[in-house]
Design an enzyme around this catalytic site. Sequence first.
Site, PDB file in Angstrom:
ATOM      1  N   TRP A 325       0.838  -1.203   0.000  1.00  0.00           N
ATOM      2  CA  TRP A 325       0.000   0.000   0.000  1.00  0.00           C
ATOM      3  C   TRP A 325       0.868   1.245   0.000  1.00  0.00           C
ATOM      4  O   TRP A 325       0.519   2.263  -0.612  1.00  0.00           O
ATOM      5  CB  TRP A 325      -0.913  -0.005   1.232  1.00  0.00           C
ATOM      6  CG  TRP A 325      -1.785   1.211   1.366  1.00  0.00           C
ATOM      7  CD1 TRP A 325      -3.049   1.381   0.869  1.00  0.00           C
ATOM      8  CD2 TRP A 325      -1.479   2.433   2.060  1.00  0.00           C
ATOM      9  NE1 TRP A 325      -3.547   2.620   1.206  1.00  0.00           N
ATOM     10  CE2 TRP A 325      -2.591   3.282   1.938  1.00  0.00           C
ATOM     11  CE3 TRP A 325      -0.369   2.877   2.772  1.00  0.00           C
ATOM     12  CZ2 TRP A 325      -2.631   4.557   2.501  1.00  0.00           C
ATOM     13  CZ3 TRP A 325      -0.394   4.149   3.329  1.00  0.00           C
ATOM     14  CH2 TRP A 325      -1.518   4.975   3.196  1.00  0.00           C
ATOM     15  N   HIS A 326       2.016   1.176   0.669  1.00  0.00           N
ATOM     16  CA  HIS A 326       2.864   2.353   0.798  1.00  0.00           C
ATOM     17  C   HIS A 326       3.587   2.710  -0.497  1.00  0.00           C
ATOM     18  O   HIS A 326       3.963   3.874  -0.677  1.00  0.00           O
ATOM     19  CB  HIS A 326       3.885   2.152   1.923  1.00  0.00           C
ATOM     20  CG  HIS A 326       3.312   2.330   3.286  1.00  0.00           C
ATOM     21  ND1 HIS A 326       2.683   1.309   3.979  1.00  0.00           N
ATOM     22  CD2 HIS A 326       3.237   3.413   4.096  1.00  0.00           C
ATOM     23  CE1 HIS A 326       2.262   1.769   5.141  1.00  0.00           C
ATOM     24  NE2 HIS A 326       2.578   3.030   5.241  1.00  0.00           N
ATOM     25  N   GLY A 327       3.818   1.761  -1.357  1.00  0.00           N
ATOM     26  CA  GLY A 327       4.483   2.122  -2.598  1.00  0.00           C
ATOM     27  C   GLY A 327       4.814   0.939  -3.464  1.00  0.00           C
ATOM     28  O   GLY A 327       4.888  -0.208  -2.999  1.00  0.00           O
ATOM     29  N   PHE A 479       2.148   8.492  -1.220  1.00  0.00           N
ATOM     30  CA  PHE A 479       1.452   7.224  -1.068  1.00  0.00           C
ATOM     31  C   PHE A 479      -0.025   7.358  -1.406  1.00  0.00           C
ATOM     32  O   PHE A 479      -0.735   6.393  -1.418  1.00  0.00           O
ATOM     33  CB  PHE A 479       1.620   6.670   0.349  1.00  0.00           C
ATOM     34  CG  PHE A 479       3.079   6.548   0.761  1.00  0.00           C
ATOM     35  CD1 PHE A 479       4.017   6.069  -0.127  1.00  0.00           C
ATOM     36  CD2 PHE A 479       3.474   6.928   2.018  1.00  0.00           C
ATOM     37  CE1 PHE A 479       5.339   5.962   0.230  1.00  0.00           C
ATOM     38  CE2 PHE A 479       4.806   6.814   2.398  1.00  0.00           C
ATOM     39  CZ  PHE A 479       5.732   6.342   1.506  1.00  0.00           C
TER      40      PHE A 479
END
Length: 479
Positions: A325-327, A479
Amino acid sequence: MYFNSIDFAIFLPLVFILYWFVTQKHLKLQNALLVLASYVFYGWWDWRFLSLIIFSSLVDYTIGLQLQNQKNQSKRRLLLWSSIAVNLGFLGFFKYYNFFVDNFVQAFSFFGQQISPNTLDIILPVGISFYTFQTLSYTIDVYKKKLAPTKDLISFLAFVSFFPQLVAGPIERASNLLPQFYKKRQFHYSQAVDGCRQMLWGFFKKIVIADNCAEYANQIFNASDTHSGSTLLIGALFFTFQIYGDFSGYSDIAIGTSRLFGFDLKQNFAFPYFSRDIAEFWRRWHISLSTWFRDYLYIPLGGSRGGIWMKVRNTFIIFLVSGFWHGANWTFIIWGSLNALYFLPLLLTKRNRTHLDIVAQNRKLPNLKELLSIGLTFGLTVLAWIFFRAETVGHAFSYLKGIFNSSLLTLPTIRPTNVLALLIFFMSIEWVGRRQHYAIETLFLKQSRVIRWSFYILLIALTFIFSSQTEQEFIYFQF
C-alpha cells in the site's frame, strides 16, 4: 496545497470566515462550501485529478443506494465487487502499473527472453490511497448492513473529500465522520482553541523536527557508501524521527483543522516510539490504516483464529499488503515482511495484547524492564525503516552492511548538535504528554496564562527559526 504553505495560510482563514459567518445558518450550504473548498484544496496540485475523486464518490454513492434496495444476495455481491473493481482499478493503474510491467520484463529476462512492453509516464494522484480506502469502507459497511446508505449527495461528497484529511489521512470511517455532516454544527471556543493547540504541535513536528531531520537523513542516505557505520546509524535515526514528525504532524494539523470547523476525527498516532513490543507499536502507529486492514482484510481472512498456519498466513498477508500500500517498490514489501517477522512470535505465544495501556501509566519514568523493551522495539523499528527509506533493496542491504562494521564504533562525521537538542526536547514533551491524545493537549493548562503562553510562543519561535526556505512536502503525499 501544503499545510505549511502561504497558500494554506490564506485559504484556511477565508474558508473559516465563510463557514462560520456566511453559511452558518444553512447546513446544506455549509456542507456545499466544504465540498467546494475541498475540491479547490485538492485541485491546487493538479485540477485534472478532481475527476477521479468525483467519479469514485459518485460510484460509491450510487452503489450504496442500490445495495439498500437490492435483496438478491448475488446481485448485492456483484455491486460490492463493482465498487472494489473501480476503486482498486484506479489505484492499481496509477500506482502499480509500471511496477508490474518492469517486474514482468525482469522475469522474462531471467529466462532469457527479451521483451519491450510500453511503460507510461504516470503521475500519481495525491492522496489516492487514502480516499480510495475511505470510500471502500463505506461501500463494504453498507454491504454488510453495518451502515445505512446516505441519500444526501452533498454530505457524501463532503465526507469523501473533506480537505483536512483528504490527502494523507486519518482514513475516516463513514460511521464516524459522515453523521457529523448531517447535524448542525455550533462554534465552540474551547474546541477551536484545542484545535489550534493541536495544529501548533503538528506544525512544530513537521517544520522543526521532520524537515530538519530530513536534511541530514537525505544527505546521509544519498551518499551512504561514503559514510562510516556510526554516521549511517545517525542517518537511520534521523529518518526514524523524520517520518514520525512528518506523518503524525500532518495528522495533528488535520485533526486540529477539523476541530476549527466543528468536526472530530479519530486519533491516528499514540506515541508509537514508546511501545514495548511491535504489537503495541502497530496499535499506536497510523492507527486508521492499521484498523482498516484489521477490519476489512485480517478479520475476514480468519484473523488469529484457526491453526498456526492460518495465523502465520494472515499475519504475512496483512503486513505484505500494508507494505505494498505504501508504494510500488520491493523495499516496502520487505519492510512489511520484516514487521510480520517481528510480530509473529508475539502472536504465536499469545503475547500480542500484553501492553494495552501506555507505558509507565501511573509513574513519571519507566522501570528498567520497560526501558529495555522500548529500546529493543525502537531498534527493530529503526532497522525496518532503512528498507522503507532506501531507493532499492540493494541500497538497503548496502546501507546495513555499512552500519555493521568496525566504523560503527567511531564518532559520526555528521552530528548536528542543534537537531539532536531539538529531538531531546521533542521526545521529552512527548513523554510528559503520552497519556493525552497529543502531547501538549493539557500541558501547562493548570499553570498561569503567562507560563502557558510563554511555552506556545517558544514553539512558534522555534518553528520560524528552524523553518526551511522552501516548502517541504509531506512524505505520505507520495502514497
